[in-house]
Scaffold this motif. Structure first.
Motif: not given
Length: 375
Positions: A43, A46, A192, A227, A230
């Motif tokens: 997380h 990203t 996201t 995913r 986010l």
């Protein structure tokens, strides 16, 4: 009689295993939920750099024919006809009561519409489209294609080294590109809240392309767990949790997804399934029983989905549909449906977690500011 429950595999299955992914069943596929670094690390990576997600379980299809846009528009409260070439839009397939059958993304590719639907819904969606508009256009599934998502603030730098020119795309636009002889279609979009790209490409080239991206210094793999966290921080709905066939777009807070040309006056207003219900709710002529809201907990107790919500007097006034401890803000967040009187930002509610009332405040979404690249 034995029933074959074997899970489908994406073209990157061997790569996920090699990278040490923990695989779980999802939408009929074996999918990576996380890699050895763990959900929190994926997380954060990203948000800080770039992560590669395999989303090949999603349904990709083409609607082909001169009448495809007009036909597709009859299924959704969305402007399909006016969408410019290589522009992308969010859409909602509705049933006759105005409930959401699925949410999807579509792109005008000039000679056809390129549509991406949710993995768990794709068989039903294709059957629904075939029955409703199959006589007006060709509906061509693309099972031979993989779909990758490269997400994060450093995604553009990593991707443009492999595919020069992608940096010119802006949010919700797409273009045709090539990589080592493979035809790619890339949109600047994602799930996201970050800048990023979704890449559709032939399945046989997917693993080589994924390896090339993972070799870029900014890029690490990420799974379904990250995913989900986010997208929830970004205030984005998960079909099956936050949207379903009993929920209308107005209840779901998706008024923005219904363009004016489909809502008021003019020959293209209405004409979609459930239009009478949806337009009456939009106009305030038909009251909604519930509304989707964001919630932030005042205590550090995670509140998951299907948790009952109560008011000060202990009366049940709603239920959560998604929830977790948000890594970016380090607070428990949730999405929920509540009675309209309790949908105002700042309202205090109580989530019943194992019998304990956890105070939560209705909050605007997204919980974390989005960083889409609009040029």
């Amino acid at each position: 009689m034995t029933v074959d429950t074997a899970l489908l595999q994406t073209p990157l299955n061997a790569l996920h295993t090699e990278l040490g992914a923990r695989m779980v069943p999802f939408a009929g596929y074996s999918m990576p939920v996380q890699y050895p670094a763990g959900l929190m690390a994926e997380h954060r990576h990203t948000r800080d750099a770039a992560s590669l997600f395999d989303v090949s379980h999603m349904g990709q299809l083409q609607l082909i024919g001169p009448d495809a846009a007009a036909a597709f528009e009859t299924l959704m409260p969305v402007d399909v006809i006016s969408l410019g070439q290589d522009k992308q839009r969010y859409g909602l397939l509705l049933n006759d009561a105005g409930g959401i059958i699925d949410d999807l993304m579509f792109v005008n590719r000039g000679d056809h519409l390129f549509v991406i639907v949710n993995g768990a819904c794709k068989v039903g969606d294709i059957a629904h489209m075939q029955a409703a508009i199959g006589g007006r256009c060709q509906i061509v599934p693309m099972p031979e294609h993989a779909l990758l998502a490269l997400q994060g603030p450093k995604a553009v730098g990593a991707l443009q080294r492999q595919v020069p020119g992608v940096e010119k795309l802006v949010f919700m636009t797409g273009g045709a590109f090539a990589w080592q002889g493979a035809d790619l279609y890339i949109t600047r979009s994602g799930y996201t809240g970050e800048d990023g790209f979704e890449i559709s490409l032939p399945a046989e080239q997917a693993e080589a392309f994924a390896r090339a991206l993972l070799a870029e210094p900014e890029v690490k793999p990420a799974g379904l767990g990250a995913r989900n966290s986010l997208r929830l921080e970004a205030g984005l709905c998960l079909y099956g949790n936050d949207l379903d066939p009993t929920t209308t777009p107005v209840e779901g807070g998706l008024n923005w997804a219904m363009q004016k040309v489909r809502r008021t006056g003019g020959e293209r207003a209405g004409g979609f399934p459930g239009a009478d219900f949806v337009l009456a709710q939009l106009d305030g002529k038909l009251p909604v029983a519930r509304k989707r809201v964001g919630l932030i907990a005042k205590e550090r107790i995670p509140v998951r989905e299907h948790v009952k919500l109560q008011n000060m007097d202990g009366q049940t006034i709603g239920e959560t549909t998604s929830g977790l401890l948000a890594p970016t803000i380090d607070q428990p967040i949730a999405m929920a449906y509540v009675q309209p009187d309790y949908a105002v930002a700042g309202t205090e509610l109580f989530a019943l977690v194992r019998g304990k009332p956890v105070p939560m405040t209705v909050s605007a979404m997204p919980f974390v500011p989005t960083r889409y690249y609009r040029g």
